[in-house]
Design an enzyme around this catalytic site. Structure first.
Site, mmCIF file in Angstrom:
data_model
loop_
_atom_site.group_PDB
_atom_site.id
_atom_site.type_symbol
_atom_site.label_atom_id
_atom_site.label_comp_id
_atom_site.label_asym_id
_atom_site.label_seq_id
_atom_site.Cartn_x
_atom_site.Cartn_y
_atom_site.Cartn_z
ATOM 1 C CG ASN A 150 -0.250 0.157 2.537
ATOM 2 O OD1 ASN A 150 0.954 -0.077 2.643
ATOM 3 N ND2 ASN A 150 -0.991 0.517 3.574
ATOM 4 C CE LYS A 151 3.992 2.129 4.529
ATOM 5 N NZ LYS A 151 3.033 1.126 4.962
#
Ligand code: PLP
Length: 412
Positions: A224-225
């Site tokens: 999700n980064k």
């Protein structure tokens, strides 16, 4: 949050089934496990909270490593580290297996030990505090600033005691913390200073990239980064001595000069494999594109949300702070029932999550330290009202419109 069981950092059931790709092509099947791309029984597509942005070059780089048979301790990790260091303007960078392991190594190198106190933010992911608790140190939380959502330097100063050993600053939601003020406090009291930059790749403080300010700054690469290696992290530093320790400690304490299975010091296996680093190489090559896409998506949301009563957006950049867009979080006005909003959005196939819960109010923290409600009122007030909306590099502008329409009607 509905239901029970294991949730990943997308806020989804970790073992949810991955829907089969309709065209059978891996990278055309955009959702990672747990991130559904269709919702049986409903007409509207699910809009996921998050999703990595991957292309064919990631697959090519990984395949090259597989073909080389050199899956770990090979040449790709140093290549990735070199590229990363150059990208953030750091003299050195050491890749590790996760952001958490990088933070832990930074704490070990800073000399944090049993019964030390470390000051950090209550409004962060648990790893910001867990990393020094692994060394037997205790968390001392200082409240946050209501605008930046980062540590309030005055609260940090007030929290310093004779037992304080370090400050663990966090760049929450990719917004740089008050580096100069916080480092001045650390210097004045002889404290170590570590920056949890896990959410802030690409951010800038006083026109210099986060990671280039000399002290250890830790980045994370969960999917999700801003960019991902699957799992992984990296520690940027300006110190050759710290680099040497990082490289040794991540590899079971082996030093460069050690022979086969000789270990100079007590260490860990926090290595990043060359397979993961290969994904990172391809992601770094497209990082400018990724950051620009995320900034554009954030700007679109800001435009759509402009004038929506009861919803405020994250603090805008100023001359000293440039955010790197990690998540799109909004703050709901008092009186809006956030759980109801989440349910209404979910019923329309739109994923949103309360973000972030305060660290000190996590069950294990309450049990171990007796933390209670309203000890850190700004963080708690923020935490009760903030909501993460679907956000990723390639989010469809029409999906963003759907999200904002649904949000507007949910709070009407
Ligand atoms: C602020 C912060 N610190 C630490 C971490 C830990 O990173 P990882 O999940 O790679 O261990 C994260 C990742 O979610 C984070 O957001």
């Amino acid at each position: 949050m509905r239901g029970a069981g294991q949730y990943n950092q997308y806020g989804q059931a970790a073992h949810a089934r991955h829907p089969a790709a309709s065209d059978g092509r891996l990278l055309r099947s955009p959702a990672p496990p747990g991130v559904s791309s269709s919702r049986p029984g409903t007409a509207a597509r699910t809009i996921p909270l998050s999703r990595p942005y991957l292309g064919e070059s990631e697959a090519r780089e990984v395949l090259e490593v597989l073909r080389s048979r050199h899956l770990s301790l090979g040449p790709v990790v140093p290549r990735f580290e070199g590229m990363f260091a150059e990208r953030v303007g750091a003299p050195y960078a050491a890749a590790v297996s996760s952001g958490t392991s990088g933070l832990h190594l930074a704490c070990r190198i800073a000399g944090i030990g049993p019964d030390d106190e470390v000051i950090t933010s209550p409004y962060s992911f648990v790893a910001s505090a867990n990393c020094f608790m692994y060394e037997g140190a205790h968390p001392v939380f200082a409240d946050i600033d209501a605008g930046t959502f980062n540590l309030d330097p005055a609260a940090v100063e007030a929290a310093v005691t004779p037992k304080t050993r370090a400050i663990m600053a966090v760049d929450i939601f990719g917004y740089p913390c008050e580096l100069d003020e916080l480092r001045a406090i650390a210097d004045r009291h002889g404290l170590a200073f570590i920056e949890d930059s896990c959410e802030a790749l690409g951010a800038e403080y006083k026109r210099r990239k986060i990671g280039s300010h000399g002290h250890m700054a830790v980045f994370a690469f969960y999917p999700n980064k801003q960019m991902t290696t699957g799992e992984g992290g990296i520690v940027a530093t300006g110190s050759a001595e710290e680099l040497e320790l990082l490289v040794s400690l991540r590899n079971q304490g082996r030093a460069d000069t050690d022979g086969w299975l000789d270990h100079s010091r007590f260490g860990f296996n926090y290595r990043l494999s060359d397979i993961h680093a290969a994904i990172g190489v391809a992601q770094l090559e497209r990082l400018d594109e990724i950051l620009a896409m995320r900034a554009a998506a954030a700007e679109r949301y800001a435009g759509l949300l402009d004038g929506v009563d009861g919803v405020s957006t994250l603090l805008a950049d100023d001359a000293n702070h440039r955010r790197s867009w990690f998540v799109y979080v909004v703050k709901l006005a008092s009186g809006i029932d956030r759980d109801r909003v989440i349910t209404v959005l979910e019923d329309q196939g739109i994923q949103s999550r309360p973000y972030l819960p305060c660290i000190h109010l996590q069950t294990y923290m309450r049990e171990r330290y007796g933390f209670r409600e309203w000890m850190f009122p700004v963080a708690e007030e923020t935490s009760r009202k903030t909501l993460a909306l679907p956000f990723h590099s390639a989010i469809d502008p029409e999906d963003q419109e759907r999200v904002v329409d649904a949000l507007r009607s949910a709070i009407a």
